[in-house]
Structure formats: structure tokens, C-alpha cells
Scaffold this motif. Structure first.
Motif, PDB file in Angstrom:
ATOM      1  N   ASP A 101      46.599 -51.127  83.421  1.00 60.08           N
ATOM      2  CA  ASP A 101      48.043 -51.377  83.439  1.00 60.08           C
ATOM      3  C   ASP A 101      48.793 -50.149  82.941  1.00 60.08           C
ATOM      4  OD1 ASP A 101      47.916 -54.058  84.314  1.00 60.08           O
ATOM      5  OD2 ASP A 101      47.530 -54.754  82.280  1.00 60.08           O
ATOM      6  N   TYR A 102      48.320 -49.625  81.831  1.00 65.94           N
ATOM      7  CA  TYR A 102      48.942 -48.448  81.221  1.00 65.94           C
ATOM      8  C   TYR A 102      48.903 -47.265  82.186  1.00 65.94           C
ATOM      9  CZ  TYR A 102      49.663 -44.711  77.748  1.00 65.94           C
ATOM     10  OH  TYR A 102      50.132 -43.631  77.051  1.00 65.94           O
ATOM     11  N   ASP A 103      47.753 -47.066  82.817  1.00 63.47           N
ATOM     12  CA  ASP A 103      47.585 -45.918  83.710  1.00 63.47           C
ATOM     13  C   ASP A 103      48.511 -45.982  84.914  1.00 63.47           C
ATOM     14  OD1 ASP A 103      45.660 -44.835  82.079  1.00 63.47           O
ATOM     15  OD2 ASP A 103      43.961 -45.552  83.259  1.00 63.47           O
ATOM     16  N   ILE A 104      48.840 -47.180  85.389  1.00 63.10           N
ATOM     17  CA  ILE A 104      49.739 -47.305  86.542  1.00 63.10           C
ATOM     18  C   ILE A 104      51.061 -46.603  86.271  1.00 63.10           C
ATOM     19  CG2 ILE A 104      51.181 -48.936  87.828  1.00 63.10           C
ATOM     20  CD1 ILE A 104      48.840 -50.896  87.769  1.00 63.10           C
ATOM     21  N   TYR A 105      51.580 -46.790  85.060  1.00 63.65           N
ATOM     22  CA  TYR A 105      52.866 -46.188  84.706  1.00 63.65           C
ATOM     23  C   TYR A 105      52.728 -44.700  84.383  1.00 63.65           C
ATOM     24  CZ  TYR A 105      54.280 -51.067  84.351  1.00 63.65           C
ATOM     25  OH  TYR A 105      54.538 -52.381  84.626  1.00 63.65           O
ATOM     26  N   MET A 106      51.719 -44.352  83.617  1.00 62.89           N
ATOM     27  CA  MET A 106      51.588 -42.962  83.176  1.00 62.89           C
ATOM     28  C   MET A 106      51.130 -42.031  84.297  1.00 62.89           C
ATOM     29  SD  MET A 106      52.843 -43.434  80.333  1.00 62.89           S
ATOM     30  CE  MET A 106      53.196 -44.970  79.476  1.00 62.89           C
ATOM     31  N   ASP A 107      50.309 -42.544  85.198  1.00 58.83           N
ATOM     32  CA  ASP A 107      49.896 -41.724  86.342  1.00 58.83           C
ATOM     33  C   ASP A 107      51.077 -41.438  87.261  1.00 58.83           C
ATOM     34  OD1 ASP A 107      47.337 -41.670  85.366  1.00 58.83           O
ATOM     35  OD2 ASP A 107      46.496 -43.050  86.845  1.00 58.83           O
ATOM     36  N   LEU A 108      51.990 -42.404  87.358  1.00 57.26           N
ATOM     37  CA  LEU A 108      53.199 -42.172  88.153  1.00 57.26           C
ATOM     38  C   LEU A 108      54.061 -41.100  87.494  1.00 57.26           C
ATOM     39  CD1 LEU A 108      54.904 -42.927  90.582  1.00 57.26           C
ATOM     40  CD2 LEU A 108      55.886 -44.803  89.243  1.00 57.26           C
ATOM     41  N   ASN A 109      54.162 -41.132  86.168  1.00 63.32           N
ATOM     42  CA  ASN A 109      54.896 -40.089  85.452  1.00 63.32           C
ATOM     43  C   ASN A 109      54.249 -38.716  85.657  1.00 63.32           C
ATOM     44  OD1 ASN A 109      56.902 -41.716  84.403  1.00 63.32           O
ATOM     45  ND2 ASN A 109      56.571 -41.094  82.294  1.00 63.32           N
ATOM     46  N   LYS A 110      52.920 -38.702  85.674  1.00 68.26           N
ATOM     47  CA  LYS A 110      52.219 -37.434  85.894  1.00 68.26           C
ATOM     48  C   LYS A 110      52.557 -36.853  87.260  1.00 68.26           C
ATOM     49  CE  LYS A 110      47.567 -35.368  86.009  1.00 68.26           C
ATOM     50  NZ  LYS A 110      46.112 -35.649  85.874  1.00 68.26           N
ATOM     51  N   ALA A 111      52.585 -37.694  88.282  1.00 67.69           N
ATOM     52  CA  ALA A 111      52.940 -37.243  89.628  1.00 67.69           C
ATOM     53  C   ALA A 111      54.380 -36.743  89.656  1.00 67.69           C
ATOM     54  CB  ALA A 111      52.751 -38.377  90.635  1.00 67.69           C
ATOM     55  N   THR A 112      55.269 -37.458  88.976  1.00 70.53           N
ATOM     56  CA  THR A 112      56.676 -37.048  88.905  1.00 70.53           C
ATOM     57  C   THR A 112      56.808 -35.685  88.245  1.00 70.53           C
ATOM     58  OG1 THR A 112      57.444 -39.348  88.810  1.00 70.53           O
ATOM     59  CG2 THR A 112      58.942 -37.655  87.973  1.00 70.53           C
ATOM     60  N   PHE A 113      56.071 -35.481  87.174  1.00 63.65           N
ATOM     61  CA  PHE A 113      56.077 -34.193  86.463  1.00 63.65           C
ATOM     62  C   PHE A 113      55.606 -33.075  87.394  1.00 63.65           C
ATOM     63  CE2 PHE A 113      54.509 -30.812  83.805  1.00 63.65           C
ATOM     64  CZ  PHE A 113      55.257 -30.855  82.636  1.00 63.65           C
ATOM     65  N   THR A 114      54.491 -33.314  88.085  1.00 62.81           N
ATOM     66  CA  THR A 114      53.909 -32.296  88.965  1.00 62.81           C
ATOM     67  C   THR A 114      54.855 -31.934  90.105  1.00 62.81           C
ATOM     68  OG1 THR A 114      51.664 -33.065  88.451  1.00 62.81           O
ATOM     69  CG2 THR A 114      51.944 -31.769  90.468  1.00 62.81           C
ATOM     70  N   LEU A 115      55.441 -32.946  90.750  1.00 62.78           N
ATOM     71  CA  LEU A 115      56.338 -32.692  91.879  1.00 62.78           C
ATOM     72  C   LEU A 115      57.631 -32.030  91.421  1.00 62.78           C
ATOM     73  CD1 LEU A 115      55.862 -35.990  93.929  1.00 62.78           C
ATOM     74  CD2 LEU A 115      54.715 -33.784  94.237  1.00 62.78           C
ATOM     75  N   SER A 116      58.141 -32.441  90.265  1.00 65.66           N
ATOM     76  CA  SER A 116      59.361 -31.819  89.741  1.00 65.66           C
ATOM     77  C   SER A 116      59.128 -30.353  89.415  1.00 65.66           C
ATOM     78  CB  SER A 116      59.834 -32.568  88.487  1.00 65.66           C
ATOM     79  OG  SER A 116      60.160 -33.907  88.786  1.00 65.66           O
ATOM     80  N   GLN A 117      57.959 -30.049  88.900  1.00 68.66           N
ATOM     81  CA  GLN A 117      57.609 -28.662  88.582  1.00 68.66           C
ATOM     82  C   GLN A 117      57.586 -27.809  89.846  1.00 68.66           C
ATOM     83  OE1 GLN A 117      53.484 -27.792  87.256  1.00 68.66           O
ATOM     84  NE2 GLN A 117      54.430 -27.035  85.358  1.00 68.66           N
ATOM     85  N   ALA A 118      56.991 -28.355  90.908  1.00 69.60           N
ATOM     86  CA  ALA A 118      56.930 -27.625  92.179  1.00 69.60           C
ATOM     87  C   ALA A 118      58.324 -27.426  92.755  1.00 69.60           C
ATOM     88  CB  ALA A 118      56.037 -28.385  93.169  1.00 69.60           C
ATOM     89  N   VAL A 119      59.153 -28.465  92.703  1.00 70.35           N
ATOM     90  CA  VAL A 119      60.518 -28.363  93.227  1.00 70.35           C
ATOM     91  C   VAL A 119      61.331 -27.369  92.413  1.00 70.35           C
ATOM     92  CG1 VAL A 119      62.698 -29.593  93.507  1.00 70.35           C
ATOM     93  CG2 VAL A 119      60.572 -30.635  94.298  1.00 70.35           C
ATOM     94  N   ALA A 120      61.172 -27.382  91.092  1.00 71.16           N
ATOM     95  CA  ALA A 120      61.913 -26.438  90.245  1.00 71.16           C
ATOM     96  C   ALA A 120      61.576 -25.002  90.623  1.00 71.16           C
ATOM     97  CB  ALA A 120      61.602 -26.697  88.777  1.00 71.16           C
ATOM     98  N   THR A 121      60.305 -24.743  90.886  1.00 72.47           N
ATOM     99  CA  THR A 121      59.890 -23.403  91.303  1.00 72.47           C
ATOM    100  C   THR A 121      60.564 -23.019  92.625  1.00 72.47           C
ATOM    101  OG1 THR A 121      57.743 -23.665  90.214  1.00 72.47           O
ATOM    102  CG2 THR A 121      57.908 -21.967  91.906  1.00 72.47           C
ATOM    103  N   ASN A 122      60.619 -23.976  93.555  1.00 70.83           N
ATOM    104  CA  ASN A 122      61.280 -23.752  94.837  1.00 70.83           C
ATOM    105  C   ASN A 122      62.763 -23.475  94.633  1.00 70.83           C
ATOM    106  OD1 ASN A 122      62.824 -24.630  97.311  1.00 70.83           O
ATOM    107  ND2 ASN A 122      60.757 -24.920  98.127  1.00 70.83           N
ATOM    108  N   MET A 123      63.395 -24.250  93.773  1.00 69.51           N
ATOM    109  CA  MET A 123      64.831 -24.081  93.527  1.00 69.51           C
ATOM    110  C   MET A 123      65.142 -22.736  92.885  1.00 69.51           C
ATOM    111  SD  MET A 123      66.037 -27.843  92.176  1.00 69.51           S
ATOM    112  CE  MET A 123      66.217 -29.235  93.293  1.00 69.51           C
ATOM    113  N   ILE A 124      64.292 -22.310  91.964  1.00 75.68           N
ATOM    114  CA  ILE A 124      64.489 -21.008  91.320  1.00 75.68           C
ATOM    115  C   ILE A 124      64.494 -19.898  92.368  1.00 75.68           C
ATOM    116  CG2 ILE A 124      63.394 -19.312  89.789  1.00 75.68           C
ATOM    117  CD1 ILE A 124      62.449 -21.727  88.089  1.00 75.68           C
ATOM    118  N   GLN A 125      63.631 -20.049  93.373  1.00 77.21           N
ATOM    119  CA  GLN A 125      63.517 -19.042  94.426  1.00 77.21           C
ATOM    120  C   GLN A 125      64.653 -19.130  95.446  1.00 77.21           C
ATOM    121  OE1 GLN A 125      59.640 -20.072  95.927  1.00 77.21           O
ATOM    122  NE2 GLN A 125      58.537 -18.968  94.307  1.00 77.21           N
TER     123      GLN A 125
END
Length: 259
Positions: A109-133
Motif C-alpha cells: 500500500d505504502y509503495d503505491i503512493y511513494m513509487d508514484l512520487n518517485k516517478a513524478t520526481f524523475t519526470l519533473s527532473q527531466a522536464v526541468a532540464t528540458n526547460m532550462i535548455q
């Protein structure tokens, strides 16, 4: 509304609910939209619905991915990093909600929420890099009132922990990315009528169940996906160019007080 950037608006979790309503508004403002969704049939339907209301030359497409699968998350990251893809807008709308007593929560149950946060973190990081460029951009995360205040009727400790973390991430990203012309904000809704409740309520009974929460909100009704999309679109637009690091309560007055 005015949108100075001309790049793609990436809506993660945009095949239903608040994400879909936001995708429609952005396409109506002549922005190209890419919707990320897990269910292929729902995703195709969402793309068709959004394209049907798009203005001008706005193009709408879908990217099928399961955020709980590392390979699928990487597929989205690879899309973001393609030189031809300029991402100037990101909405993190993917969510899961299933109330359960704290002492009954399992590790999965716990992992369902935290794994989604992990994906959000990873995708936001990639988008931020794109935006900086690509000269900056705007990001809006969908948080939750439950990340600010516990509600006994809907025990949701792991969900609330994840949303509180998303609120904190919003503020840290805003501080670190401001110098690159990137604004990062979040909305914090109370009870909103979306398909998310169908994970634990019979779809035929959702309307009746949510009606019981109308008086919980000082305004006297639960929210709609459109209510939240209105604010998300506003935060992404140039009209809020002096707003970053904010977590806006879009909650029918719940955080102000209860009836």
C-alpha cells in the motif's frame, strides 16, 4: 489567457479527471499537448476529446506509460530529452487514492503512493532540464488538502504523506529553478468529483457517496475537475508570472473552516 512559451504542454495523468480537463483548456489556448496515460483505450479517447476542442494549429497526442514500471518511466524521459521536443509546460496530475486505516496499511500500500512520487520526481527532473535548455517554463503539481490536514472519515496516511512530500518538492523546485525562468506551483484540492474514487467505490454509487461531502465544504458542494483545471491553467499562464512556490487551496473553503 496569455502563454509566452510555444512549446509542448506535457500532462502526466491526463487521460481523465483534472488532468484531462486541464489538457482541454491548454489545447483551447492553442498549445500543443501530450497526454501521458496508462490505459490505452482511455488515452486514445482522451486524445480525441482534447483534439476536438483544440484551437488553431494545436496538436494533441498521447504517450502510453505505466508510471510504476521503470522502463515506461524511462520511455517518457527519452521522449522529453528528444532534441525536437521543447517542453515548456508540465502538469503532474497522476494520482491514486484508496482510504485505509493506518494500522492496516501494508508495505505494498505504502509503495503505491511513494513509487508514484518517485516517478513524478524523475519526470519533473527531466522536464526541468528540458526547460532550462529551452528558455524556461511553468510546472503545476496536483497536491491535496489531505497533505495539509487529516480527515478521520477518510483515513489516508500514506497518501497524505506522499502529497505533503509533493508540496515540499514544489517549493524546493521553485527555489532552485527560479533563476532559469521556471515557475513551479501546486494546487491543493479538497473533495473533487473524478474517477479516482472508483478504485474503492462502485462507479454507480460514486455520485451519491460524494454528495455526502457537499456540506463538508463551506461553499456547499464538492469540486469538479473543471474547478481545478481553471486554476491550473491560470498558474501556467503569464497572468501569474509573479507566482512561484505557491500551494493554492482550491477546496471550497475547507482549509478556512468547516460547516
Amino acid at each position: 489567457m496569455n502563454f509566452k512559451h510555444t512549446g509542448i504542454a506535457l500532462i502526466v495523468g491526463g487521460s481523465s479527471g483534472m488532468g484531462l480537463a486541464t489538457a482541454k483548456q491548454l489545447a483551447m489556448n492553442n498549445l500543443d499537448v501530450v497526454i501521458v496515460g496508462n490505459n490505452a483505450e482511455k488515452l486514445d479517447r482522451a486524445v480525441s476529446e482534447v483534439q476536438a476542442v483544440a484551437s488553431g494549429s494545436a496538436h494533441v497526442s498521447g504517450l502510453q506509460a505505466n508510471l510504476y514500471k521503470a522502463a515506461d518511466v524511462q520511455k517518457i524521459v527519452d521522449f522529453i530529452h528528444q532534441p525536437s521536443n521543447q517542453i515548456n509546460y508540465l502538469v503532474n496530475a497522476a494520482g491514486y487514492f484508496n482510504p485505509k486505516a493506518f494500522v492496516e496499511h501494508t508495505a505494498s500500500d505504502y509503495d503505491i503512493y511513494m513509487d508514484l512520487n518517485k516517478a513524478t520526481f524523475t519526470l519533473s527532473q527531466a522536464v526541468a532540464t528540458n526547460m532550462i535548455q529551452n528558455g524556461g517554463g511553468n510546472i503545476v503539481n496536483i497536491g491535496s488538502m489531505w497533505g495539509k490536514q487529516a480527515i478521520k472519515a477518510t483515513p489516508s496516511s500514506a497518501y497524505s504523506m506522499a502529497k505533503a512530500g509533493l508540496h515540499a518538492l514544489t517549493q524546493h523546485m521553485a527555489m532552485e529553478l527560479a533563476d532559469s525562468g521556471i515557475r513551479v506551483n501546486a494546487v491543493s484540492p479538497a473533495v473533487v468529483k473524478t474517477p479516482i474514487y472508483e478504485s474503492f467505490i462502485d462507479p454507480k454509487e460514486v455520485d451519491e457517496a460524494l454528495e455526502g461531502f457537499n456540506t463538508f465544504h463551506p461553499i456547499g458542494r464538492v469540486g469538479t475537475a473543471q474547478d481545478i483545471a481553471n486554476t491550473i491553467t491560470f498558474l501556467l499562464s503569464d497572468e501569474t508570472s509573479w507566482v512561484t512556490g505557491a500551494i493554492w487551496d482550491i477546496d471550497g473553503g475547507v482549509m478556512a473552516g468547516r460547516n
